[in-house]
Design an enzyme around this catalytic site. Structure first.
Site, PDB file in Angstrom:
ATOM      1  N   GLU A  43      41.395  71.783  12.678  1.00 10.05           N
ATOM      2  CA  GLU A  43      41.521  73.141  12.156  1.00 10.05           C
ATOM      3  C   GLU A  43      40.443  73.409  11.110  1.00 10.05           C
ATOM      4  O   GLU A  43      39.924  72.490  10.474  1.00 10.05           O
ATOM      5  CB  GLU A  43      42.908  73.302  11.521  1.00 10.05           C
ATOM      6  N   LYS A 114      46.859  81.108  15.792  1.00 13.55           N
ATOM      7  CA  LYS A 114      47.944  80.461  15.047  1.00 13.55           C
ATOM      8  C   LYS A 114      49.080  81.436  14.752  1.00 13.55           C
ATOM      9  O   LYS A 114      48.868  82.504  14.169  1.00 13.55           O
ATOM     10  CB  LYS A 114      47.383  79.879  13.749  1.00 13.55           C
ATOM     11  N   CYS A 155      48.267  73.103  13.171  1.00 10.55           N
ATOM     12  CA  CYS A 155      48.720  72.660  11.857  1.00 10.55           C
ATOM     13  C   CYS A 155      50.173  73.033  11.507  1.00 10.55           C
ATOM     14  O   CYS A 155      51.103  72.385  11.974  1.00 10.55           O
ATOM     15  CB  CYS A 155      47.755  73.170  10.787  1.00 10.55           C
TER      16      CYS A 155
END
Length: 276
Positions: A43, A114, A155
């Protein structure tokens, strides 16, 4: 059944986007030259620093920051997961945090924006409001890599088990978690959560991570590959570098046959949202 050779790159990105992308591309090229069919990067590979710098680093996808990875994918005949880049959005103050999957022809095959943004305040630890600089995505994404079904996440998504179950139900055999996971939470949660997502879904987990980072909020590192039984089969030392592993979807099928949690689900009895 399908075997897939993978390489995960651990980075230490700073505040200069061009330098960061060049460093990531150099390691991606090395990983592919070593025989990896899929190369996965972490990321925030193009920038780590303040919010204004992050906003300024946003580019279109495809665009100048994916071009280097597209060239490598074509030249090395491989797949590259650009773990996440700041992707320009309709709101200049809030680009997307986007994972881009690039095919052997150099084209963007899939992109995942995300969904879960890191808005947290940990006592004696990190505090961040990612939603102040990032527009959230709104779709779960599964893509095909040489016959292997890849579920894409980033993440903080790791803490939302329902996303990973949804990806498994959509056919994912491998779950990707490019991350910039904080050191404070990572030392207690990173490996535990990754192994849990693997075990719960009978899937491989690929977790390329950043290490070190801006003062006050270092990343944990510990890039790793976990098999569908929850065993860590490859892990990076605490330095920039490459971790390699071989995946075999026969292992996924075998474990899902032995412990058929996807088939044994009874969502009608506990799906609270559906009953509201």
């Amino acid at each position: 059944m399908t075997r897939l050779s993978v390489a995960l790159v651990q980075l230490d990105a700073g505040s200069d986007p061009e330098t960061n992308v060049a460093a990531a591309a150099e390691l991606a090229d090395e990983a592919a030259a070593g025989g990896a069919r899929l190369v996965a990067l972490p990321e925030y590979l193009q920038y780590r620093g303040g919010d204004e710098g992050y906003r300024a680093s946003a580019r279109p996808i495809p665009g100048p920051f994916t071009a280097a990875f597209s060239e490598i994918a074509r030249r090395r005949d491989c797949w590259i997961l650009a773990g996440s880049l700041a992707e320009s959005s309709e709101d200049p103050a809030r680009p997307y945090n986007t994972s881009a999957l690039i095919g052997p022809n150099g084209a963007i095959v899939a992109r995942y924006r995300k969904i879960h943004l890191f808005d947290v305040a940990v006592e004696a630890g990190p505090a961040d409001v990612e939603s102040a600089r990032v527009t959230p995505g709104d779709a779960a994404i599964v893509a095909d890599v040489d016959g292997v079904r890849l579920g894409l996440t980033i993440c903080y998504d790791l803490r939302f088990a329902e996303l990973y179950r949804s990806l498994a139900l959509l056919g994912a055999e491998v779950l990707t978690v490019p991350a910039n996971f904080t050191e404070r939470t990572g030392r207690d949660h990173w490996e535990v959560l990754l192994r849990a997502r693997a075990i719960e879904n009978g899937a491989y987990v690929l977790a390329p991570s950043q290490i070190n980072g801006p003062p006050g909020q270092p990343a944990f590192g510990r890039t790793m590959v976990i098999d569908p039984w929850g065993v860590v089969i490859a892990q990076a030392p605490d330095t920039v570098g490459i971790v390699r592993s071989e995946l075999d979807t026969a292992r996924v099928a075998s474990i899902r046959r032995q412990i058929p949690v996807l088939a044994n689900r009874r969502p009608a009895t506990y799906d609270v949202a559906a009953r509201r």
